[in-house]
Design an enzyme around this catalytic site. Structure first.
Site, PDB file in Angstrom:
ATOM      1  N   ASP A  10       0.764  -1.238  -0.203  1.00 10.67           N
ATOM      2  CA  ASP A  10      -0.002   0.013  -0.075  1.00 10.67           C
ATOM      3  C   ASP A  10       0.929   1.427   0.014  1.00 10.67           C
ATOM      4  O   ASP A  10       0.920   2.132   1.022  1.00 10.67           O
ATOM      5  CB  ASP A  10      -0.850   0.010   1.277  1.00 10.67           C
ATOM      6  CG  ASP A  10      -0.200  -0.135   2.422  1.00 10.67           C
ATOM      7  OD1 ASP A  10      -0.724   0.641   3.332  1.00 10.67           O
ATOM      8  OD2 ASP A  10       0.835  -0.603   2.573  1.00 10.67           O
ATOM      9  N   HIS A 237       8.901   0.126   8.613  1.00  9.38           N
ATOM     10  CA  HIS A 237       8.586  -1.328   8.837  1.00  9.38           C
ATOM     11  C   HIS A 237       8.752  -2.357   7.873  1.00  9.38           C
ATOM     12  O   HIS A 237       8.981  -3.346   8.012  1.00  9.38           O
ATOM     13  CB  HIS A 237       6.953  -1.255   9.350  1.00  9.38           C
ATOM     14  CG  HIS A 237       6.954  -0.203  10.446  1.00  9.38           C
ATOM     15  ND1 HIS A 237       7.283  -0.567  11.872  1.00  9.38           N
ATOM     16  CD2 HIS A 237       6.365   1.112  10.526  1.00  9.38           C
ATOM     17  CE1 HIS A 237       6.707   0.478  12.740  1.00  9.38           C
ATOM     18  NE2 HIS A 237       6.364   1.425  11.939  1.00  9.38           N
TER      19      HIS A 237
HETATM   20  O1  RIB Z   1       2.064  -0.445  10.948  1.00  9.57           O
HETATM   21  C1  RIB Z   1       3.020  -0.198   9.730  1.00  9.57           C
HETATM   22  C2  RIB Z   1       2.342  -0.488   8.624  1.00  9.57           C
HETATM   23  O2  RIB Z   1       1.120   0.077   8.110  1.00  9.57           O
HETATM   24  C3  RIB Z   1       3.601  -0.380   7.318  1.00  9.57           C
HETATM   25  O3  RIB Z   1       3.349  -1.380   6.274  1.00  9.57           O
HETATM   26  C4  RIB Z   1       3.029   0.962   6.820  1.00  9.57           C
HETATM   27  O4  RIB Z   1       3.347   1.024   5.207  1.00  9.57           O
HETATM   28  C5  RIB Z   1       1.836   0.796   6.743  1.00  9.57           C
HETATM   29  O5  RIB Z   1       0.934   0.218   6.010  1.00  9.57           O
HETATM   30 CA    CA Z   2       2.798  -0.830   3.992  1.00 13.07          CA
END
Ligand code: RIB
Ligand code: CA
Length: 308
Positions: A10, A237
């Protein structure tokens, strides 16, 4: 033999960094990038996946899946990623024609290489759940699914209980958690251990390279956004999740039984694990519990240098 992967994402700035590393990684054969709503709307996520490909011009182009408009995320993360999801950088992109829906592209790609494809999910699990619904045998034909999100003992990031990807589509997350697929979860407990200060900007690929130009435009926004939240460092992340596939030796995992809360004012999207002294739930996934933070940081910096 390069590992066949699908990256469901995303984008989103941390998704974008993970895609840059994956698309230039010789040990990966990225067969498909499938967009899903999350950080931004489904339409914007599809556009951003296309923007990233056009901006970084990888050695091999994967197929592109279009995010479903049937499931709208419960919230977005534009305050971190910008209203366009890529640091309000205003990238232009050529028109996209005849894209397959992400869920169909996942089905077709896995069916074409049964038991060989790893799906790395960096956003809500909408597409994977829809693919499993579209083709009920698919869950047993995926080699492994590596999932970014959830928490074990860490606090959520959308609210005290829930992490963003799980919160945005808890029903799909529960369906995937309960599926027959071999799963690895990379929760916030682990991904938030990678923290990068402004010095990280000195380790981006050179501005003369396509990836250097692209990341040089989007990463500064991320630092400003985090600073507005009172944090001087950023988290990537999705890069940590990508590294669970690329550098598994840097991760400790443990077999756990996990599920996802799908109702409740305060707890919807929370990931729940049976950690009782004598667990009753049947283990259904590997969960990353520890990472070698300095080694992961080195791999990130080295990976970006190689891309440059
Ligand atoms: O909580 C972090 C996640 O949520 C990551 O994948 C960030 O890109 C959002 O999609
Ligand atoms: Ca993400």
């Amino acid at each position: 033999m390069a590992r066949k992967v699908i990256i469901d994402c995303d984008p989103g700035i941390d998704d974008a960094v993970a895609l840059c590393l994956a698309l230039y990684e010789p040990r990966f054969e990225v067969l498909a990038i499938t967009a899903t709503g999350g950080n931004v709307s489904p339409q914007q996520a599809s556009r951003n996946a296309h923007v990233i490909l056009e901006q970084i011009d990888p050695p091999r182009y994967p197929r592109l899946g279009e995010a479903s408009l049937h499931h709208l995320p419960r919230t977005d993360a534009k305050q971190f990623h910008g209203h366009d999801g890529l640091g309000n950088s205003g990238f232009r992109v050529s028109d996209l024609h005849h894209l397959h829906p992400s869920e169909k592209l996942i089905c077709d790609t896995v069916r074409a290489a049964p038991d060989e494809v790893t799906i790395i999910t960096l956003g809500p699990l909408t597409n994977v759940a829809a693919a499993f619904q579209r083709d009920p045998e698919l869950a047993s034909l995926v080699d492994r699914i590596i999932i970014s999100g959830g928490t074990v003992t860490a606090s959520g990031n959308v609210n005290p209980a829930a992490e963003f990807n799980m919160f945005n589509d808890p029903e799909s997350a529960r369906a995937v958690f309960r599926s027959r697929t071999t799963k690895t979860l990379v929760p916030l407990d682990v991904t938030q251990q990678l923290t990068l200060t402004l010095d990280f900007l000195n380790h981006l690929p050179k501005r003369g390279t396509s990836v250097g130009e692209f990341l040089g435009k989007i990463i500064p926004f991320f630092f400003r956004a985090y600073r507005q939240k009172g944090q001087e460092s950023i988290h990537l992340h999705d890069v940590v999740t990508l590294f669970a596939a690329l550098h598994p030796e840097l991760f400790q995992t443990t077999e756990m039984a996990g599920d996802v809360e799908t109702s409740g004012d305060l707890t919807t999207g929370a990931t729940v694990f049976d950690r009782r002294l004598t667990p009753v739930w049947r283990p259904n996934m590997e969960v990353a519990t520890e990472i070698d933070v300095s080694a992961v940081t080195d791999c990130l910096i080295r990976g970006l240098a190689e891309v440059g």
